[in-house]
Design an enzyme around this catalytic site. Structure first.
Site, mmCIF file in Angstrom:
data_model
loop_
_atom_site.group_PDB
_atom_site.id
_atom_site.type_symbol
_atom_site.label_atom_id
_atom_site.label_comp_id
_atom_site.label_asym_id
_atom_site.label_seq_id
_atom_site.Cartn_x
_atom_site.Cartn_y
_atom_site.Cartn_z
ATOM 1 N N ASP A 463 0.853 -1.185 0.000
ATOM 2 C CA ASP A 463 0.000 0.000 0.000
ATOM 3 C C ASP A 463 0.891 1.237 0.000
ATOM 4 O O ASP A 463 2.097 1.152 0.259
ATOM 5 C CB ASP A 463 -0.902 -0.036 1.236
ATOM 6 C CG ASP A 463 -1.841 1.149 1.299
ATOM 7 O OD1 ASP A 463 -2.350 1.561 0.242
ATOM 8 O OD2 ASP A 463 -2.049 1.690 2.405
ATOM 9 N N LYS A 464 0.319 2.389 -0.278
ATOM 10 C CA LYS A 464 1.102 3.629 -0.298
ATOM 11 C C LYS A 464 0.879 4.461 0.957
ATOM 12 O O LYS A 464 1.779 4.639 1.778
ATOM 13 C CB LYS A 464 0.746 4.471 -1.532
ATOM 14 C CG LYS A 464 1.507 5.799 -1.601
ATOM 15 C CD LYS A 464 1.005 6.668 -2.721
ATOM 16 C CE LYS A 464 -0.372 7.219 -2.417
ATOM 17 N NZ LYS A 464 -0.357 8.194 -1.302
ATOM 18 N N LYS A 639 -8.445 23.841 -10.177
ATOM 19 C CA LYS A 639 -7.129 23.245 -9.922
ATOM 20 C C LYS A 639 -7.224 21.758 -10.248
ATOM 21 O O LYS A 639 -8.275 21.132 -10.078
ATOM 22 C CB LYS A 639 -6.699 23.447 -8.475
ATOM 23 C CG LYS A 639 -7.482 22.647 -7.453
ATOM 24 C CD LYS A 639 -6.886 22.799 -6.059
ATOM 25 C CE LYS A 639 -7.681 21.973 -5.032
ATOM 26 N NZ LYS A 639 -7.143 22.109 -3.667
ATOM 27 N N ASP A 857 -1.701 -0.903 5.830
ATOM 28 C CA ASP A 857 -2.056 -0.405 7.160
ATOM 29 C C ASP A 857 -3.522 -0.033 7.302
ATOM 30 O O ASP A 857 -3.929 0.434 8.369
ATOM 31 C CB ASP A 857 -1.203 0.820 7.501
ATOM 32 C CG ASP A 857 -1.589 2.040 6.666
ATOM 33 O OD1 ASP A 857 -1.638 3.149 7.204
ATOM 34 O OD2 ASP A 857 -1.860 1.865 5.462
#
Length: 1122
Positions: A463-464, A639, A857
């Site tokens: 995972d990141k 944006k 996590d």
């Protein structure tokens, strides 16, 4: 069909004449469903079989699709004001009043067994292992007198111990799962109930009086929540089921239509998400009016997609309001601000969280499979040896009996102690991991069956957010085209901002004049060359970009415990807002309708929010239309990602280059644009937008078209670079894992641009590597083209794929896609759902036959962790769910290196050596038995007494063999400094067919030599007796085994010496206490000891010489390092 008003007590329902035919069809289906549910849920009547009822119920659930849910369902309470175990309704059926119970359908169940299935499932699991089944058959055969070759307890006792120990372990794990499920299912929530539907005392204080009646707040357990229930959830309370947000309580009118939620346990993102209440219920006078409003909700069929939802809310005044993802509260999300009232639309197995969670299964390690295969080879040898002995004896009428007796005599060839020793060794490995406080503190081993798998990992799926990164954002750079500012220039930027806002009190419509602030040092070379009023141009550009950053966001300032905090749907936005505050523009207030800013000069500016366009994975941008209160000028700010913004801003010559520069620094880039709208343009857009929102078909496309109508020729105002801080030592950890030969894939629910930036900054992708993107695929044909393009690459690229494209690949080209992905050096999958993460782990395992480790996590990583060969969890900001579901839990990603390269290596090498010696111990005594039978006219009698045979496998050799779990073939420093040594482990050479045959040769040689030489050295009338032959050969057998163990040890431990000494003492005690087996007058003579020494040397010296030659001419890969 009964009247809906009588049934629900609503002033109006969508089944009236104004409803469409489609709506009426859904309502009729809902009515039929509830009638059948009521009929099947009533008390059983005579003549109606329960099987018929169950089939009917199964059919209903199978056909259940979209539905219409009505507010204000009747809920029955007991005398104490609490709901019963099930809900009770009173209903007129066939002329009489009947009652029935309906249990809630929201229970969570993670159990593997039921009370009835536990024993058979565990026994099937245990006896599916070859060792256990084999010894069960052997133990049963000992009850037949004709086949009995030893004591029954010598077979039945160890088998019973192994099976009972395994059952106790499974029962303990199951009890823990049941306990956790009960905690979750028993958590109580506040349910809003009509007072006329409840049994209560009128004097209770929990009743709120309103004009239409009474509403009672009661507590209901999570498992008893049903579709249609109206719940009140407080701040920091977990959402128990999929709900539609009806109202936000106890806040001002400006902010009462939205709330922030945390979705980290659903999609892994810790960014707070904004959810908006239904307009019809938001505008009610009182919170409790929601129960009596008479509305209903139509929802789509339950599915796995967590980023998509379609529905309608039908108000009592015939208005129809479309519902989208912004109106939902999915299960396992957490209310982050305020108190909300919501209605349940999906429960239990229909919720998004459950649909995206795979059921946990029992994991079997590769070593177990290899040992099982090795046992089958031993079984084939056992049959071959038994059949050979029977044939050599002769084909007499009792050939079959002798075959079975030979088979039973040689059964020690297949050691039952293998399972016991491996399980005990895993306990030791787990102990070492959990007590490595110096270099790996906080490690927990939750599954003790898989330590060896840590030493043979081929692919790491990571995972990141929260795993590779800290999820802590910091604004690093700001580029305005003419100049580049970093954190080190923050003071100078504040001075420029002061000058930029100094002349006009903050009104955005005016331009400033040149000031005394010198901006020359910040000019780019191109801008410095032009030098046309540089101060004024720089200051105007700074003013525009700071206002764009301060306005285009969803950040809400708040105060907690006397301190000012910020709530937002993204940590990027908080970092950006804090940055503009550091240079003087302070966000004072942000509601659904207004934004209030304080400029560097101290003036306050108020902006009216007209429309907002939230960020989506498809749009990759967000927009906001505001009106300045003083000048009444309308500004449109946008944006988004550079790939999208480059298409909608005016031509420029610096955006692409500067975006590349910031991305190479590992920064997350955002491009800002603006456009001033005149009244006519704004009115035209407003009409298009209103019409698009009311469409029933293609609503999403129509809204996107309306938004695109004003996203033209935007003025490019700036580019920001935000850094997502990495976990400590992540770069070094990833580098070592790559050198170890482990392929690393990053699977994240974040955006493509964000994931690519982290891949660069973490060195998951080298600077020289290129990215091959597979994003935005819309058809199978597009997928085929991208696959062909990927096939033509050299395999050195980093493959990047988004969630929608990944799903198309998995549905149509799973094998080809995974094959090409595995050829790449690494891969990044973005916008991945939990199900997709688990699917990738499964495909790599099954189709590519590779061992996979998964680390994460968050709750969205649980499916991937459970599906991988080895699941590793990290407790952190996203909770404990991943850590609890994992096989191993570590505190940070950097601990993974030591877990794999050191503990994984030791666990695998030790377990392989332990397995080899256990096979050797059984095979050598079986060879002695074969030679004994052959030399004594093929008599099917045991060579040794049953007592010393049991002692040989326990007291005399068990501890020395088991002490191999303390051996270390290399030092910690070598394992950490040279991760390339891990590549040898992945090949599995420590325990394969070649090593197995090598140990078979050693065992056959040593067993033959021990028996033959023992007979040869006893060739005289004084010693040649059966007792003396047994004593000499058995003594030589014990000494040979102890010497072989000592010769294989790389690093001695004091416990190893104690184990060898203890075995010798036990053997001497056995000699003293078993006079019928050992003749003490002979055993303690020099002649006897000399004969034992000769036999032992002949059996051990050639094996040792062969080992020395191997080290000399075929050394191991690490021999020069130790």
């Amino acid at each position: 069909m009964r009247d809906l008003r009588a049934r629900y007590g609503h002033p109006r329902s969508p089944s009236t004449a104004s409803a469409s035919s489609v709506e009426r069809e859904h309502l009729e289906e809902e009515l039929r469903w509830e009638d059948e549910m009521q009929e099947s849920s009533r008390m059983p009547r005579a003549g109606v079989k329960w099987s018929t009822r169950l089939k009917a119920l199964f059919k209903i659930k199978k056909n259940l699709k979209a539905r219409t849910i009505h507010l204000g369902t009747e809920n029955v309470l007991d005398d104490a004001g609490r709901p019963l175990e099930g809900r009770r309704r009173w209903m007129r059926r066939r002329g009489q009043w009947n009652t029935y119970r309906r249990r809630g359908s929201n229970a969570i169940c993670n159990q593997k067994y039921s009370l009835l299935s536990f024993l058979p499932k565990v026994l099937i699991q245990q006896f599916s292992m070859f060792y256990n089944m084999f010894y069960l058959m052997i133990a049963i055969s000992q009850f037949i007198p004709l086949l009995r070759v030893g004591f029954v307890w010598t077979y039945m006792g160890p088998l019973s111990f192994v099976v009972l120990a395994s059952m106790a372990k499974e029962a303990s794990d199951e009890l823990l799962r049941i306990k956790r499920d009960r905690q979750v299912n028993s958590y109580e929530y506040t349910l809003l109930v009509k007072s006329e539907d409840a049994v209560y005392e009128r004097t209770e204080e929990h009743i709120s009086s309103i004009s239409d009646g009474f509403v009672k707040k009661v507590k209901v357990r999570s498992r008893d929540i049903c579709v249609g229930d109206v719940l009140q959830l407080d701040c920091d309370e977990r959402v128990p089921a999929d709900c539609v947000l009806l109202r936000v309580c106890g806040q001002s009118e400006d902010v009462s239509e939205s709330v922030f939620i945390r979705t980290d346990q659903l999609d892994g993102e810790t960014d707070w998400k904004v959810r908006r209440a239904v307009n019809a219920t938001r505008k009610l006078d009182h919170d409790v009016d929601v129960v009596y409003c008479g509305g209903s909700v139509y929802v789509e069929k339950p599915h796995k997609e967590i980023y998509d939802f379609t529905g309608n809310f039908y108000a009592a005044n015939s208005d129809v309001e479309p519902l989208t993802l912004e109106n939902t509260l999915w299960m396992n999300t957490v209310v982050a601000s305020g108190t909300v009232i919501c209605m349940v639309v999906y429960t239990g197995p229909e919720t998004r969280a459950v649909l995206n969670t795979s059921q946990p299964g029992s994991k079997v390690g590769t070593l177990d499979l290899e040992v099982n295969f090795m046992s089958k080879l031993l079984f084939m040898l056992l049959i071959g040896f038994s059949f050979t002995l029977a044939c050599l004896r002769g084909f007499y009428p009792n050939f079959g009996i002798y075959f079975l007796r030979y088979f039973l005599l040689l059964a020690y060839m297949i050691p039952l102690a293998m399972r016991v020793n491996l399980d005990l060794a895993r306990v030791v490995y787990s102990y070492f991991m959990q007590h490595d406080e110096a270099k790996m503190p906080g490690c927990l081993v939750r599954s003790s069956n898989l330590p060896e798998e840590l030493g043979r990992v081929d692919y790491l799926l990571s995972d990141k957010t929260g795993t590779l990164t800290q999820n802590d954002m910091e604004m690093k750079k700001l580029h305005i085209g003419l100049a580049l500012f970093g954190r080190e220039n923050e003071g100078e930027l504040a001075s420029i901002a002061q000058a930029a806002f100094g002349g006009d009190g903050g009104a955005p419509s005016r331009r400033i004049e040149p000031s005394s602030v010198d901006v020359t040092p910040y000019l780019s070379e191109e801008a410095a060359g032009r030098r046309a009023n540089p101060q004024r141009r720089i200051q105007n550009a700074v003013r525009d970009v700071l206002l764009a950053i301060a306005i285009a966001h969803n950040v809400t300032p708040a105060e907690e415990h006397g301190q000012r905090t910020m709530q937002a749907s993204s940590p990027d936005e908080i970092a950006l807002v804090r940055f503009v505050e550091s240079v003087g523009i302070v966000l004072l207030e942000r509601t659904q309708n207004t934004i209030r800013l304080r400029t560097p000069t101290g003036n306050e500016v108020i902006y009216e929010i007209l429309y907002e366009f939230p960020f989506t994975s498809e749009a990759k941008r967000m927009g906001i239309i505001v009106r300045e209160s003083h000048s009444r000028q309308i500004q449109f700010y946008v944006k988004g990602a550079d790939s999208i913004m480059a298409k909608i801003v005016k031509y420029n010559d610096w955006l692409d280059e500067e975006c590349g520069n910031l991305a190479r620094d590992g920064l997350r880039t955002l491009v800002y644009g603006k456009r001033t709208l005149d009244e006519e343009t704004f009115r035209t857009f407003e009409d298009m937008w209103t019409e698009a929102r009311t469409q029933r078909h293609n609503r999403k496309e129509a809204m996107a078209a309306a938004q695109s109508s004003i996203e033209r020729a935007l003025e490019l105002v700036g580019l920001t670079g935000v850094e997502d801080k990495l976990q400590d030592n992540v770069r070094e950890s990833l580098e070592k894992l790559r050198h170890a030969g482990i392929r690393i894939w990053m699977l994240t629910g974040d955006k493509v641009e964000t994931a690519v930036c982290i891949a660069v900054s973490s060195r998951l992708a080298e600077r020289s590597q290129q990215f091959f993107t597979i994003t935005g695929l819309a058809s199978v044909a597009d997928a085929s083209k991208r696959l062909n393009a990927l096939r033509r690459r050299n395999g050195e690229d980093v493959v990047v794929v988004d969630g929608s494209s990944l799903q198309i690949m998995l549905d149509n080209y799973p094998h080809e896609f995974m094959e090409l992905m595995c050829r790449a050096s690494s891969a990044v999958a973005c916008r991945c759902s939990p199900t997709q993460k688990a699917a990738i782990a499964r495909l790599v395992q099954n189709q590519m036959n590779k061992r996979v480790a998964a680390i994460g996590d968050g709750g969205n990583d649980v499916s991937m962790i459970q599906r991988a060969n080895v699941g590793i969890g990290i407790p952190g900001k996203e909770g404990q769910q991943a850590s609890l579901a994992a096989d191993f839990s570590i505190l940070t990603f950097s601990h993974l290196n030591r877990l794999l390269l050191w503990h994984g290596r030791n666990s695998y090498k030790r377990a392989a050596r332990l397995s080899q010696f256990i096979v050797h111990r059984g095979l050598i005594i079986a060879t002695i038995q074969i030679v004994h039978c052959a030399m004594y006219y093929y008599a099917a009698v045991a060579v040794y007494n049953s007592w010393i045979q049991v002692g040989y496998a326990t007291l005399f050799t068990m501890l020395p063999v088991f002490s191999l779990v303390l051996d270390e073939d290399i030092s910690e420093w070598v394992a950490d400094t040279y991760p390339e040594l891990y590549r040898e482990l992945r090949k599995g050479r420590s325990l394969n067919t070649k090593s197995f045959l090598t140990w078979v040769f050693k065992s056959v040689y040593q067993g033959t030599v021990i028996m033959v030489i023992s007979i040869f050295v006893l060739w005289d009338d004084h010693y040649f007796t059966t007792m003396h032959l047994s004593a000499i050969s058995f003594s030589a057998l014990v000494f040979t085994e102890l010497i072989m163990i000592a010769a294989e040890i790389h690093k001695w431990h004091y416990l190893m010496i104690l184990a060898e000494a203890f075995s010798m003492v036990c053997y001497l005690i056995c000699v003293l206490v078993l006079p019928t087996v050992f003749d003490r007058s002979v055993v303690f003579s020099w002649n006897f000891l000399l004969r034992v020494l000769i036999v032992t040397l002949v059996s051990c010296v050639p094996i040792y010489l062969g080992k020395c030659l191997q080290r000399r001419f075929a050394p191991s890969s690490y021999s020069k390092l130790v």
